[in-house]
Design a protein around this motif. Structure first.
Motif, PDB file in Angstrom:
ATOM      1  N   PHE A  75      39.585  36.080  34.768  1.00  0.00           N
ATOM      2  CA  PHE A  75      39.241  36.937  35.903  1.00  0.00           C
ATOM      3  C   PHE A  75      39.413  38.367  35.382  1.00  0.00           C
ATOM      4  CE2 PHE A  75      40.915  38.631  40.164  1.00  0.00           C
ATOM      5  CZ  PHE A  75      39.663  38.708  40.734  1.00  0.00           C
ATOM      6  N   LEU A  87      46.147  32.414  40.760  1.00  0.00           N
ATOM      7  CA  LEU A  87      45.893  33.576  39.901  1.00  0.00           C
ATOM      8  C   LEU A  87      47.164  33.993  39.178  1.00  0.00           C
ATOM      9  CD1 LEU A  87      44.197  35.975  38.859  1.00  0.00           C
ATOM     10  CD2 LEU A  87      44.861  37.222  40.917  1.00  0.00           C
ATOM     11  N   ILE A 111      46.855  36.356  50.896  1.00  0.00           N
ATOM     12  CA  ILE A 111      47.044  35.014  51.486  1.00  0.00           C
ATOM     13  C   ILE A 111      48.413  34.503  51.019  1.00  0.00           C
ATOM     14  CG2 ILE A 111      46.174  32.635  51.611  1.00  0.00           C
ATOM     15  CD1 ILE A 111      43.344  33.842  51.053  1.00  0.00           C
ATOM     16  N   TYR A 158      31.259  40.331  43.059  1.00  0.00           N
ATOM     17  CA  TYR A 158      32.642  40.669  43.420  1.00  0.00           C
ATOM     18  C   TYR A 158      32.595  41.827  44.417  1.00  0.00           C
ATOM     19  CZ  TYR A 158      37.656  41.531  42.409  1.00  0.00           C
ATOM     20  OH  TYR A 158      39.013  41.676  42.476  1.00  0.00           O
ATOM     21  N   GLY A 185      42.307  42.745  47.787  1.00  0.00           N
ATOM     22  CA  GLY A 185      43.243  43.422  46.868  1.00  0.00           C
ATOM     23  C   GLY A 185      44.524  42.610  46.765  1.00  0.00           C
ATOM     24  N   GLY A 212      43.441  37.773  48.202  1.00  0.00           N
ATOM     25  CA  GLY A 212      44.126  39.022  48.550  1.00  0.00           C
ATOM     26  C   GLY A 212      44.920  38.856  49.833  1.00  0.00           C
ATOM     27  N   THR A 259      45.416  32.424  45.433  1.00  0.00           N
ATOM     28  CA  THR A 259      46.723  33.034  45.691  1.00  0.00           C
ATOM     29  C   THR A 259      47.380  33.428  44.377  1.00  0.00           C
ATOM     30  OG1 THR A 259      47.589  30.795  45.993  1.00  0.00           O
ATOM     31  CG2 THR A 259      47.357  32.107  47.957  1.00  0.00           C
ATOM     32  N   GLY A 260      47.937  34.626  44.381  1.00  0.00           N
ATOM     33  CA  GLY A 260      48.594  35.149  43.198  1.00  0.00           C
ATOM     34  C   GLY A 260      49.994  35.635  43.510  1.00  0.00           C
ATOM     35  N   GLY A 308      48.111  41.472  46.858  1.00  0.00           N
ATOM     36  CA  GLY A 308      49.254  41.945  47.641  1.00  0.00           C
ATOM     37  C   GLY A 308      48.873  42.642  48.930  1.00  0.00           C
TER      38      GLY A 308
END
Ligand code: 1GP
Length: 247
Positions: free
Chosen positions: A78, A21, A205, A129, A175, A203, A224-225, A177
């Motif tokens: 997204f 992400l 990970i 979602y 969410g 969220g 993963t972002g 972070g």
């Protein structure tokens, strides 16, 4: 590119999908493209592009364009609202925040965004979602009635309703972070009712252990972002996550 079919093929062949992400508001389009390229080198399957605040307009378009110049994997929007659409992307998670108290996030933004998707070549992938505690920024912005972490049965009935409404994907979101990812009990309960329908989990990970736990519990796709914005070696981090979830 038929993105949903492509992701299904990866699941058939490799068991699981890893999604990276990228929030256009977090860096320049050039840096976003560098992160995307590094993630692809590490084995990520597609790039998700979006965010809750500021991921729209020229910045969004330029981020998608730059990423597409550098990588061949699908780009999937997204969107935080109808403003999160860009005609340059391959696909969009056409999602409804089912546990929002605000009708805007359940259906109005989708109505406002639908004409652009219709006129463009963006492939819509229907998705339920669901935001779970703690929920982070997206939980606040989306006015979500957060699903309690320890109530897997509530997440499961939401997911079932989404499936019966015809949504192909379900996304369990802790969410961006979040301190901890969605727990395995909830992932397992949701996957059980979904059957062949796809489950995305994201969220909080950050490492192989967490990714493996989510995947083994029943997640088909791991997102993963934040961790990829933090680490110096994006390729190595993605490779760690990918090898933890794939066959
Ligand atoms: C957020 O689930 C995604 O929408 C990813 O979360 O930033 O914590 O990886 P992280």
């Amino acid at each position: 590119m038929q993105v949903e079919a492509h992701l299904q093929k990866i699941i058939d062949q490799e068991g699981k999908v890893h999604l990276t992400l990228i929030d256009p508001a977090s860096q320049t389009p050039e840096r976003a493209a560098e992160i995307a390229l590094a993630a692809v080198k590490g084995g990520t399957d597609a790039i998700m592009i979006g965010g809750s605040t500021g991921a729209s307009g020229t910045l969004l378009d330029e981020t998608v364009i730059k990423i597409k110049e550098k990588v061949d994997v699908p780009t999937i929007l997204f969107p935080g609202s109808s403003a999160g659409l860009s005609r340059y992307a391959d696909a969009v998670f056409f999602m409804s925040l089912l546990n929002s108290r605000d009708l805007g996030y359940v259906i109005t933004n989708q109505v406002l965004g639908a004409p652009l998707v219709y006129k463009s070549q963006i492939e819509p992938i229907s998705m339920a979602y669901l935001i779970v505690e703690p929920g982070g920024t997206v939980g606040w912005v989306g006015d979500a009635k957060l699903i309690p972490r320890k109530k897997p049965e509530i997440a499961a009935v939401y997911a079932l309703a989404g499936k019966y409404l015809g949504m192909h994907y379900t996304y369990l979101e802790a969410g961006s972070g979040a301190d901890k990812p969605i727990n395995p009990e909830m992932i397992g309960a949701v996957k059980q009712v979904l059957g062949e329908n796809k489950l995305i989990v994201g969220g909080g990970i950050r490492d192989a252990e967490a990714a493996k736990l989510c995947a083994s519990a029943g997640a088909d796709m791991i997102v993963t972002g934040t961790v990829l914005e933090e680490v110096r070696d994006v390729t190595a981090k993605v490779a760690e996550l990918v090898s933890a979830i794939k066959r």
